[in-house]
Each structure stands twice: as structure tokens, then as C-alpha cells.
Write an enzyme that holds these catalytic residues in place. Structure first.
Site, PDB file in Angstrom:
ATOM      1  N   CYS A 116       0.808  -1.231   0.000  1.00 32.46           N
ATOM      2  CA  CYS A 116       0.000   0.000   0.000  1.00 32.46           C
ATOM      3  C   CYS A 116       0.835   1.273   0.000  1.00 32.46           C
ATOM      4  O   CYS A 116       0.289   2.370  -0.116  1.00 32.46           O
ATOM      5  CB  CYS A 116      -0.949  -0.017   1.192  1.00 32.46           C
ATOM      6  SG  CYS A 116      -1.963  -1.496   1.235  1.00 32.46           S
ATOM      7  N   HIS A 254      -3.611   7.112   2.293  1.00 34.49           N
ATOM      8  CA  HIS A 254      -3.969   5.764   1.849  1.00 34.49           C
ATOM      9  C   HIS A 254      -5.313   5.392   2.462  1.00 34.49           C
ATOM     10  O   HIS A 254      -5.545   5.600   3.661  1.00 34.49           O
ATOM     11  CB  HIS A 254      -2.880   4.775   2.293  1.00 34.49           C
ATOM     12  CG  HIS A 254      -3.260   3.350   2.111  1.00 34.49           C
ATOM     13  ND1 HIS A 254      -3.803   2.871   0.931  1.00 34.49           N
ATOM     14  CD2 HIS A 254      -3.207   2.286   2.958  1.00 34.49           C
ATOM     15  CE1 HIS A 254      -4.057   1.580   1.072  1.00 34.49           C
ATOM     16  NE2 HIS A 254      -3.705   1.201   2.286  1.00 34.49           N
ATOM     17  N   ASN A 284     -10.088  -0.616   0.221  1.00 34.24           N
ATOM     18  CA  ASN A 284      -8.649  -0.378   0.184  1.00 34.24           C
ATOM     19  C   ASN A 284      -8.094  -0.940  -1.137  1.00 34.24           C
ATOM     20  O   ASN A 284      -8.053  -2.155  -1.320  1.00 34.24           O
ATOM     21  CB  ASN A 284      -8.024  -1.080   1.396  1.00 34.24           C
ATOM     22  CG  ASN A 284      -6.516  -0.983   1.451  1.00 34.24           C
ATOM     23  OD1 ASN A 284      -5.866  -0.625   0.480  1.00 34.24           O
ATOM     24  ND2 ASN A 284      -5.952  -1.334   2.589  1.00 34.24           N
TER      25      ASN A 284
HETATM   26  N1  COA Z   1     -18.098  -9.369  10.553  1.00 36.97           N
HETATM   27  C1  COA Z   1     -18.478  -9.706  11.793  1.00 36.97           C
HETATM   28  N2  COA Z   1     -17.624 -10.043  12.774  1.00 36.97           N
HETATM   29  C2  COA Z   1     -16.305 -10.021  12.472  1.00 36.97           C
HETATM   30  C3  COA Z   1     -15.832  -9.675  11.203  1.00 36.97           C
HETATM   31  C4  COA Z   1     -16.781  -9.344  10.217  1.00 36.97           C
HETATM   32  N3  COA Z   1     -16.432  -9.010   8.958  1.00 36.97           N
HETATM   33  N4  COA Z   1     -14.492  -9.735  11.208  1.00 36.97           N
HETATM   34  C5  COA Z   1     -14.117 -10.114  12.430  1.00 36.97           C
HETATM   35  N5  COA Z   1     -15.237 -10.299  13.205  1.00 36.97           N
HETATM   36  C6  COA Z   1     -15.288 -10.706  14.603  1.00 36.97           C
HETATM   37  C7  COA Z   1     -14.141 -11.611  14.939  1.00 36.97           C
HETATM   38  O1  COA Z   1     -14.421 -12.960  14.611  1.00 36.97           O
HETATM   39  C8  COA Z   1     -14.015 -11.387  16.409  1.00 36.97           C
HETATM   40  O2  COA Z   1     -14.978 -12.144  17.066  1.00 36.97           O
HETATM   41  P1  COA Z   1     -14.501 -13.164  18.219  1.00 36.97           P
HETATM   42  O3  COA Z   1     -13.881 -12.284  19.257  1.00 36.97           O
HETATM   43  O4  COA Z   1     -15.786 -13.802  18.606  1.00 36.97           O
HETATM   44  O5  COA Z   1     -13.522 -14.077  17.549  1.00 36.97           O
HETATM   45  C9  COA Z   1     -14.392  -9.923  16.584  1.00 36.97           C
HETATM   46  O6  COA Z   1     -15.151  -9.562  15.413  1.00 36.97           O
HETATM   47  C10 COA Z   1     -13.213  -9.014  16.699  1.00 36.97           C
HETATM   48  O7  COA Z   1     -12.283  -9.350  15.673  1.00 36.97           O
HETATM   49  P2  COA Z   1     -11.033  -8.480  15.352  1.00 36.97           P
HETATM   50  O8  COA Z   1     -10.275  -9.085  14.219  1.00 36.97           O
HETATM   51  O9  COA Z   1     -10.302  -8.260  16.635  1.00 36.97           O
HETATM   52  O10 COA Z   1     -11.754  -7.147  14.868  1.00 36.97           O
HETATM   53  P3  COA Z   1     -11.261  -5.664  14.931  1.00 36.97           P
HETATM   54  O11 COA Z   1     -12.087  -4.886  15.854  1.00 36.97           O
HETATM   55  O12 COA Z   1      -9.775  -5.567  15.052  1.00 36.97           O
HETATM   56  O13 COA Z   1     -11.626  -5.166  13.463  1.00 36.97           O
HETATM   57  C11 COA Z   1     -10.509  -4.790  11.391  1.00 36.97           C
HETATM   58  C12 COA Z   1     -11.064  -5.825  12.335  1.00 36.97           C
HETATM   59  C13 COA Z   1      -9.866  -5.539  10.228  1.00 36.97           C
HETATM   60  C14 COA Z   1     -11.646  -3.941  10.876  1.00 36.97           C
HETATM   61  C15 COA Z   1      -9.482  -3.898  12.131  1.00 36.97           C
HETATM   62  O14 COA Z   1      -8.581  -4.701  12.831  1.00 36.97           O
HETATM   63  C16 COA Z   1      -8.708  -3.014  11.204  1.00 36.97           C
HETATM   64  O15 COA Z   1      -9.264  -2.129  10.573  1.00 36.97           O
HETATM   65  N6  COA Z   1      -7.390  -3.222  11.121  1.00 36.97           N
HETATM   66  C17 COA Z   1      -6.536  -2.454  10.214  1.00 36.97           C
HETATM   67  C18 COA Z   1      -6.611  -3.107   8.887  1.00 36.97           C
HETATM   68  C19 COA Z   1      -5.948  -2.312   7.823  1.00 36.97           C
HETATM   69  O16 COA Z   1      -6.110  -1.122   7.734  1.00 36.97           O
HETATM   70  N7  COA Z   1      -5.232  -3.032   6.964  1.00 36.97           N
HETATM   71  C20 COA Z   1      -4.657  -2.504   5.796  1.00 36.97           C
HETATM   72  C21 COA Z   1      -3.389  -1.806   6.099  1.00 36.97           C
HETATM   73  S1  COA Z   1      -2.770  -1.308   4.589  1.00 36.97           S
END
Ligand code: COA
Length: 338
Positions: A116, A254, A284
Site C-alpha cells: 500500500c 492511503h 482499500n
Molecule cells: N463481521 C463480523 N464479525 C467479524 C468480522 C466481520 N467481517 N471480522 C471479524 N469479526 C469478529 C471476529 O471474529 C471477532 O470475534 P470473536 O472475538 O468472537 O472471535 C471480533 O469480530 C473481533 O475481531 P477483530 O479481528 O479483533 O476485529 P477488529 O475490531 O480488530 O476489526 C478490522 C477488524 C480488520 C476492521 C481492524 O482490525 C482493522 O481495521 N485493522 C486495520 C486493517 C488495515 O487497515 N489493513 C490494511 C493496512 S494497509
């Protein structure tokens, strides 16, 4: 007067037509529009429907940038393509673009992979080559076919990404459009975002069954970016270059997560009209997100030219990079959308 200053003379972008909404994703796994939108700001993403469309759009974005720059394809003397999720490894995306554009000269062309951060790294490479006097017209391409490398049963990653292409021409001239530029990496946290390559069937060495699928430690990535990027923009990009944030017109970050965009906006104390975001309907698009956001915002009249913009990319590696650029009049012209 020097003729070796980097002028950003043209930009272009192309977005595929196939739209996948958050509601479409609910047919794949247990999720909801509300969950995805509230955590990421994303409602839909666009995907290349096939490889032919990806190449068609690559040519389209490149021609837009070249037309906006007001040069002929034969004036390009270097093509560089930021691509970490290409349609194919060989021939490279940059060589493919050379063929699609019908460039007859044997100009150099190479791909590089910084996910990215691709556009900012590309701009840094172009800046160095232009200032050194080696090349006069550099075509930067950003091309990531994210949908190809996602696990569409994984609700943690496949909600985030979309496909898209960006292009820019940086030409040697008498005015400097790259007012600040910096690139960084920290490979010690490389395991936050991974994309392994399976080890074929060589009978003489150990092979593996790795799947060529992107995996991400979402929370680690979020914390890393939220900790580093706001300070990086204020201290390294702005302060070290003696640029006052109030003298910059726009923030074009980004497009990874609306919450990260908001955090940087708050740090800079920018009003909404200074912050460009299209993550809601594109997700993204990896290396392409900054160029697409820039081109679209100029097209829609959200970004006026001439103006100045802070840009910043970050992602796998972990790599990041930022800068302040001048957006000159004509860098993106509506008549060159085709
Ligand atoms: N829908 C519903 N529930 C979801 C889900 C979805 N799409 N994705 C994850 N969950 C659930 C998980 O299973 C977890 O449940 P559990 O605790 O029962 O296992 C819970 O939600 C929390 O999961 P987690 O992965 O910790 O979620 P989060 O709050 O960190 O959010 C992202 C996930 C990806 C949105 C967040 O971590 C994020 O934005 N990270 C940065 C990603 C990014 O910008 N990447 C690109 C960089 S270039």
C-alpha cells in the site's frame, strides 16, 4: 534555472465496474453492513471481473496520465509499476504497460513491491531519477488485484480490499512539485501482513503447501498505523521540511480505514473539506488508493488545482511513506476521462 526538477504533470486512474456490497458479503459468511461500515467506513468495493479487464484498465489509466501530461507515449523514458498483487508475475506489469501503450523504444521498465506504500515509494524513485538527470518523463503505475489474493471465506480480511489502478507522469522541468518526500520500513513486524508463495514441486528441495492468500493481524496493523502515522506526518513530513500544515490544502491518505483517516485529520485539525476519502465505495485498493482518491476528487471538484496535498501510504512490510506535493492545474482533466 534547472531543468531537473520533478513536475507531476499528469495523473490517471481506473476503477472496475463489478461492485460487491457489504450485503453481498453476508451471503459468504456471518457479517453485516453495520459491522463492516462502523469499523472500516467501507460499504462496497469494485473488483476486476477478469484479467482482460484489468489490462484494459491499466492501459486506460496510463493513457489518461500521459494525455494529461501533454506528452506522447514515445516521450516516456522509464516505466515503474508498484504492484504486490499482480495479475501475473511475468511479464511484469510495467513491461505489459509498455506493450499495451505501443511504446516502440526499448525504454527500461520494472516492477517493485511495497504493497500500500506503492505510490509514495514510486514518487520517491521518480524524484531521485528526475533530479539526477537520468530520465525526463517517468510513468508511475500502481496496480493491485487484491481480490485475487484474498480468502473469500475470511471475514477479517476480504471485507477490506478492492481492485483499482493509478497512474502518474513525473517530468523534468523548472518547477518542483515534490515539496517533501520520505519512505520508511520496519521488517521486524513483517508478520502483521503476509502473502506466502507456494513452493511448487521441485523434487530436490523441501516444498510446502502454503496458500497464496493474504493474511493480516488486523488489530496489530491498526495499532501500528495509529501509533506511527499521525506523528510521522506532523514530525517527519511537515516539521522536518518546515511546512506548516495550515499552508497545505488537502490530506490524501492511503484509504485503509476511515478511523485512521479521521485520526490523522484530528491531529492536523483539518476541516472535512480538506480531507479526501472514497473508502466508502472503493475499499482499500492498496498501492492505487492515493492516486485514485486524488484523480476522483479533482474530477468531482472536491480538490481544486493548483493546490498542495499531504500524501501518506502505509501497509505490508511494514512499509510507509509520505510527502507533500503540488497539484498543478491540468494534472487531471475531465476531458481525458475515457
Ligand atoms: N463481521 C463480523 N464479525 C467479524 C468480522 C466481520 N467481517 N471480522 C471479524 N469479526 C469478529 C471476529 O471474529 C471477532 O470475534 P470473536 O472475538 O468472537 O472471535 C471480533 O469480530 C473481533 O475481531 P477483530 O479481528 O479483533 O476485529 P477488529 O475490531 O480488530 O476489526 C478490522 C477488524 C480488520 C476492521 C481492524 O482490525 C482493522 O481495521 N485493522 C486495520 C486493517 C488495515 O487497515 N489493513 C490494511 C493496512 S494497509
Amino acid at each position: 534555472m534547472t531543468n531537473n526538477l520533478p513536475m507531476i504533470t499528469g495523473i490517471g486512474y481506473a476503477i472496475p465496474t463489478k461492485v460487491v456490497t457489504n450485503n453481498d458479503l453476508t451471503t459468504l459468511y456471518d457479517t453485516s453492513d453495520e459491522w463492516i461500515y462502523s469499523r472500516t467506513g467501507i460499504k462496497e468495493r469494485h473488483l476486476f471481473k477478469n484479467d482482460a479487464e484489468a489490462f484494459e484498465l491499466l492501459e486506460k489509466a496510463a493513457r489518461q496520465a500521459i494525455n494529461n501530461a501533454g506528452i506522447d507515449v514515445e516521450d516516456i523514458d522509464l516505466i515503474i509499476a508498484a504492484t504486490s498483487m499482480p495479475v501475473q508475475m511475468m511479464p511484469t506489469i510495467s513491461c505489459t504497460a509498455q506493450r499495451l501503450l505501443g511504446i516502440k523504444r526499448n525504454i527500461p521498465a520494472f516492477d517493485f513491491s511495497v504493497a500500500c506504500s506503492g505510490f509514495v515509494y514510486g514518487l520517491d524513485i521518480a524524484n531521485a531519477y528526475i533530479r539526477s538527470g537520468i530520465y525526463k518523463n517517468i510513468l508511475i503505475l500502481t496496480f493491485d488485484n487484491c481480490s485475487r489474493y484474498l480468502d473469500w471465506t475470511d471475514r477479517r480480511t476480504s471485507i477490506l480490499f478492492g481492485d483499482g489502478i493509478g497512474a502518474a507522469v513525473v517530468s523534468a522541468g523548472e518547477e518542483n512539485d515534490i515539496l517533501a518526500i520520505d519512505i520508511k520500513a520496519d521488517g521486524h513486524v513483517g508478520d502483521y501482513i503476509t502473502l506466502p508463495v507456494p513452493h511448487g514441486n521441485c523434487p530436490f528441495v523441501e516444498t510446502n503447501d502454503d496458500k497464496q492468500i493474504l493474511a493480516m493481524k488486523g488489530q496489530d496493523v491498526y495499532k501500528f498505523v495509529a501509533n506511527i502515522i499521525p506523528n510521522y506526518i506532523t514530525d517527519t513530513i511537515l516539521a522536518q521540511n518546515n511546512i506548516d500544515s495550515d499552508t497545505v490544502d488537502y490530506l490524501i491518505l492511503h484509504q485503509a480505514n476511515q478511523r485512521i483517516i479521521k485520526a490523522v485529520q484530528e491531529r492536523l485539525n483539518y476541516t472535512d473539506d480538506k480531507v479526501i476519502s472514497n473508502i466508502e465505495y472503493l475499499g482499500n485498493t492498496s498501492a492505487s488508493s492515493i492516486l485514485i482518491a486524488m484523480g476522483e476528487a479533482i474530477k468531482q471538484g472536491k480538490v481544486k488545482t493548483p493546490s498542495k496535498a499531504i500524501i501518506c501510504g502505509f501497509g505490508a512490510g511494514m512499509c510507509w511513506g509520505g510527502g507533500v506535493i503540488r497539484l498543478r492545474e491540468g494534472v487531471f482533466r475531465k476531458e481525458n476521462i475515457f
